[in-house]
Enzyme design. Structure first.
Site, PDB file in Angstrom:
ATOM      1  N   SER A 125      36.690  36.532  89.420  1.00  0.00           N
ATOM      2  CA  SER A 125      37.888  36.420  90.242  1.00  0.00           C
ATOM      3  C   SER A 125      38.533  35.059  90.012  1.00  0.00           C
ATOM      4  CB  SER A 125      37.492  36.562  91.715  1.00  0.00           C
ATOM      5  OG  SER A 125      38.491  36.014  92.527  1.00  0.00           O
ATOM      6  N   GLU A 181      40.282  21.270  86.936  1.00  0.00           N
ATOM      7  CA  GLU A 181      41.192  22.288  87.482  1.00  0.00           C
ATOM      8  C   GLU A 181      41.399  22.100  88.985  1.00  0.00           C
ATOM      9  OE1 GLU A 181      38.251  22.992  86.104  1.00  0.00           O
ATOM     10  OE2 GLU A 181      38.615  23.981  84.191  1.00  0.00           O
ATOM     11  N   GLU A 232      40.936  37.485  97.436  1.00  0.00           N
ATOM     12  CA  GLU A 232      40.015  38.210  96.562  1.00  0.00           C
ATOM     13  C   GLU A 232      40.161  39.719  96.721  1.00  0.00           C
ATOM     14  OE1 GLU A 232      36.127  36.208  95.111  1.00  0.00           O
ATOM     15  OE2 GLU A 232      35.582  37.416  96.829  1.00  0.00           O
ATOM     16  N   CYS A 292      32.786  32.310  94.184  1.00  0.00           N
ATOM     17  CA  CYS A 292      32.518  31.313  95.224  1.00  0.00           C
ATOM     18  C   CYS A 292      31.440  30.332  94.815  1.00  0.00           C
ATOM     19  CB  CYS A 292      32.061  31.982  96.507  1.00  0.00           C
ATOM     20  SG  CYS A 292      33.220  33.196  97.069  1.00  0.00           S
ATOM     21  N   CYS A 317      23.690  30.917  99.880  1.00  0.00           N
ATOM     22  CA  CYS A 317      23.846  29.502 100.253  1.00  0.00           C
ATOM     23  C   CYS A 317      22.813  29.046 101.280  1.00  0.00           C
ATOM     24  CB  CYS A 317      25.239  29.260 100.801  1.00  0.00           C
ATOM     25  SG  CYS A 317      26.526  29.828  99.685  1.00  0.00           S
ATOM     26  N   GLU A 346      31.728  20.925  91.222  1.00  0.00           N
ATOM     27  CA  GLU A 346      32.955  21.706  91.316  1.00  0.00           C
ATOM     28  C   GLU A 346      34.125  20.830  91.766  1.00  0.00           C
ATOM     29  OE1 GLU A 346      33.366  24.483  94.578  1.00  0.00           O
ATOM     30  OE2 GLU A 346      34.163  25.998  93.243  1.00  0.00           O
ATOM     31  N   LYS A 391      28.448  22.066  94.246  1.00  0.00           N
ATOM     32  CA  LYS A 391      29.770  21.807  94.819  1.00  0.00           C
ATOM     33  C   LYS A 391      30.250  20.396  94.476  1.00  0.00           C
ATOM     34  CE  LYS A 391      30.638  25.671  97.017  1.00  0.00           C
ATOM     35  NZ  LYS A 391      31.766  26.503  96.605  1.00  0.00           N
ATOM     36  N   GLU A 442      43.157  40.769  94.977  1.00  0.00           N
ATOM     37  CA  GLU A 442      42.918  40.783  93.534  1.00  0.00           C
ATOM     38  C   GLU A 442      42.119  42.016  93.122  1.00  0.00           C
ATOM     39  OE1 GLU A 442      40.935  37.248  92.086  1.00  0.00           O
ATOM     40  OE2 GLU A 442      40.936  37.985  90.017  1.00  0.00           O
TER      41      GLU A 442
END
Lengths: 155, 574
Positions: free
Chosen positions: B319, B366, B279, B299, B503, B361, B358, B282
């Site tokens: 990102s 992907e 990151e 994230c 979190c 996710e 999550k 980037e």
């Protein structure tokens, strides 16, 4: 004749939350029901989430979410009709057509709407099919009425 | 202006504008509440908190009624107690009553109230709720039959998340909570954050359970079962298992996971470090080569889904780095598989996250390679506690162990990911080093710390001045993004976390929500950072080795294939 959404909301410039119900009513007047698409458009216009619009719309009996059938049956559930047994009339109707109030039969022929009072208490219990009134209906007579419409169609 | 009110024959100080409940809470008088949530506008709908106004003889709701001068109240008069008891009895009358088979048993507000009010027999029999279970979402299970219509989920979804996926539908005794057009949660605008589960008093909202798959894998001798746990887990599990809230039990968790039967135990903080490497590279690339700015962290899967639905203009700003969970998943089934000579399809990869999003996710399209998902199952903090109990691990009598190498060594920067502002702080540490060749003094960015909803920081890195912003709560993120859309240009890097506090306040955390526990977890993370010897991701020896042996360099072709992803617009009912 359907009015476009843009034409409807033109009458509500700078509309806020309080214009939601009048706009929905106008849409239902024009299209016969509230479609998913129109909820999305109203949501974008008024900046209200669709879940909230659906919540408001389902709160009121007046809104329906399926197009009306060819024969739209209004069942009066006003006080006089209630006393004379409109609940069982509605129940029988739902059973016979295999749909619930607010829904439309699969063949698109019939739809049921519950209304608070049609204003014909002397004829109680009363139903109204596409503007035609049927007085003092019973569990038995209601089947005949439906079957007559059905026969008309199959001819 | 303050004045006295009389409560239970005692005079108490009250301030104008306060509610009765505020005064009662301050003075240690407990009245039961159900629909009430601290810091939210009171709805007064459940009427559990009624107290008797002795001047009028009427029952009024303490949570929503403002104090008045010369007020005289009884909080537990016979009338009040009788009324509260009836309310609970009525709530129970249409409830499914399957407490013995319910995930929330022992942890259910309704059950607690029934016990508190000494309800031992069924006095009122009602028609049972008969709503369909909504299993469509990959994260959240909705059971409207158990719903008592307190509306807390609706408030959280609207006010904290700005999502409003659910609302009250229909009217009166037919009311229930549902999505627009009563569709499944999977096709609604729900971002799977799970905050609704945290506030739900019953089991009307729960997470999707992945236990059977994991247990089957653990039984299968041909599978290598690996597990990773998120940075926030080690400081969040404590109170579920009877430790002091916020206590870091990292070593005990490692030991417990091995006792359960996991073959390898990895720390997601390691790939948090990896995320930082990618990151920050980037970010530097975007700044130096006129890329899209501000760059926004990726994230948080709830935020990513929110962006794909609500703020699609900002998709290019996010990102391209995968989240630490998915990076770990990808690295396990490539680098680790290669190194240990195991076929990727023989690895069953479990992750323990403080998060329900999550779960969503992990099953994104992907996040697979050659038809194998990088992460096979995700469990929450709550489920981990359940897992530990299920396998009979005596957590108080086991010796701490360390995580497995090569994916178990972390810097404390990776650990900070658990709290809001942590990703920012970790990323800046590494970016600062990469741009100036020196470490950030003290390594700390104090302005990024704390639970504030939005934090903005101006930082000089060499001759470059960059603007940073940290937000938690998607509704707060929306406000910031609207400002940027309207023309703000002074911010270059934004950290967005969906859940309040990041979190450590995630939707997969222990149910009893208490802000003090979240603060304890946060301080525990900062303590770990203070005590750590490796405080920056780029000094993590295992990270350096991973790049040397396998990945090459950040943003290289292998990184691109394994560690980066893309996002696209989602067509849902907003």
């Amino acid at each position: 004749m359907k009015t476009s959404f843009e034409a409807i909301v033109k009458n509500y410039p700078n509309a806020k939350n309080d214009s939601l119900i009048p706009i929905l009513q106008k849409i239902q007047d024009d299209e016969g029901y509230i479609s998913e698409n129109s909820v999305i458009k109203v949501g974008e216009y008024l900046k209200i989430p669709t879940s909230k619009i659906y919540g408001v719309a389902t709160f009121y009996n007046q809104f329906r979410f399926e197009p009306t059938g060819k024969y739209h049956i209004q069942v009066c559930r006003g006080t006089a009709c209630h006393v004379l047994g409109s609940a069982s009339v509605l129940q029988e109707l739902e059973k016979h057509l295999k749909i619930k109030a607010g829904q439309t039969s699969r063949d698109g022929l019939f739809s049921i709407e519950v209304v608070a009072c049609i204003g014909a208490c002397g004829l109680a219990p009363v139903i109204c099919v596409n503007g035609e009134f049927f007085a003092k209906v019973t569990k038995e007579s209601i089947k005949e009425i439906i079957d007559n419409y059905r026969n008309k169609e199959s001819k | 202006m303050s004045f006295q009110i009389e409560v239970n024959n005692r005079n108490l100080e009250a301030n104008k504008g306060e509610t009765i409940l505020d005064v009662l809470n301050r003075n240690g008088i407990k009245v039961p509440t159900l629909c009430h949530m601290k810091d939210f506008f009171p709805s007064g709908s459940c009427r559990m908190c009624v107290v008797e106004n002795l001047r009028t003889g009427k029952l009024i709701t303490a949570c929503s009624y403002p104090v008045e001068e010369r007020m005289k109240i009884k909080t537990h008069s016979p009338k009040v107690i009788e009324s509260r008891k009836t309310i609970v009895e009525l709530l129970l009358s249409n409830h499914p009553d399957d407490c013995l088979f319910c995930v929330r048993t022992g942890n259910c507000d309704l059950q607690k109230l029934a016990k508190e009010h000494n309800i031992t027999e069924r006095r009122i029999t009602g028609v049972k709720n008969n709503h369909n279970l909504d299993l469509s979402s990959s994260s959240i299970v909705r059971d409207p039959a158990k719903c008592i219509l307190c509306g807390r989920c609706v408030q959280v979804c609207e006010q904290v998340m700005g999502v409003s996926a659910i609302d009250f539908l229909n009217r009166g005794s037919n009311s229930y909570i549902g999505t627009a057009f009563d569709k499944g949660l999977n096709v609604s605008s729900c971002v799977n954050c799970g905050q609704c589960i945290l506030v739900c008093p019953t089991a009307a909202l729960t997470e999707k359970n992945h236990f059977p798959g994991i247990q089957e894998a653990l039984r299968n001798p041909e599978k290598t079962v690996v597990v990773q746990y998120a940075p926030a887990i080690t400081v969040s599990l404590a109170e579920e298992l009877g430790f002091k809230p916020g206590k870091d039990i990292n070593g005990i968790i490692n030991a417990a996971l091995r006792l359960i039967g996991f073959n390898k135990v990895f720390d997601t903080s390691f790939t948090a470090d990896l995320t930082i490497m990618e990151e920050s590279a980037e970010l530097i690339d975007r700044i130096q080569n006129n890329g899209v700015l501000p760059m926004i962290t990726s994230c948080c899967p709830a935020w990513v889904k929110y962006a794909e639905e609500f703020v699609t203009d900002f998709i290019p700003n996010i990102s391209s780095c995968k989240s630490p969970q998915q990076m770990m998943g990808a690295v396990i089934k490539s680098y680790f598989a290669e190194k240990s000579n195991i076929k990727p399809e023989d690895i069953y990869s479990v992750s323990i996250m403080p998060c329900t999003a999550k779960k969503f996710e992990a099953q994104r399209e992907e996040m697979t390679h050659n038809g194998i998902s990088d992460v096979d199952a995700v469990i929450t903090t709550r489920e981990l506690a359940q897992f530990i109990r299920l396998y009979g691990i005596d957590i108080h009598n086991i010796e701490p162990e360390i995580a497995d190498s090569p994916l178990g060594v972390r810097s404390s920067a990776g650990k900070l990911f658990g709290a809001t502002g942590g990703v920012m702080e970790a990323a800046v540490r590494t970016t600062y080093y990469k741009l100036t060749g020196e470490e950030l003094i003290n390594f700390r960015i104090p302005e990024a710390r704390g639970l504030k909803k939005r934090k903005e920081i101006k930082l000089k890195i060499g001759d470059l001045e960059i603007g940073l912003a940290v937000v938690n709560g998607l509704a707060n993120a929306k406000i910031l993004l609207d400002e940027i859309k309207a023309g703000r240009k002074d911010i270059h890097f934004i950290e967005i976390m969906a859940c309040p506090g990041g979190c450590i306040g995630g939707g997969g955390q222990p149910i009893e929500f208490d802000e003090n526990n979240v603060i304890a977890r946060m301080n525990s993370l900062y303590d770990i950072d203070d005590r750590a010897t490796i405080k920056v991701s780029h000094k993590n020896p295992d990270i350096i080795e991973l790049y040397n042996q396998f990945l090459g360099k950040p943003l290289g072709s292998k990184s691109h294939k394994l560690l980066h992803t893309k996002y696209c617009k989602r067509d849902v009912l907003l």
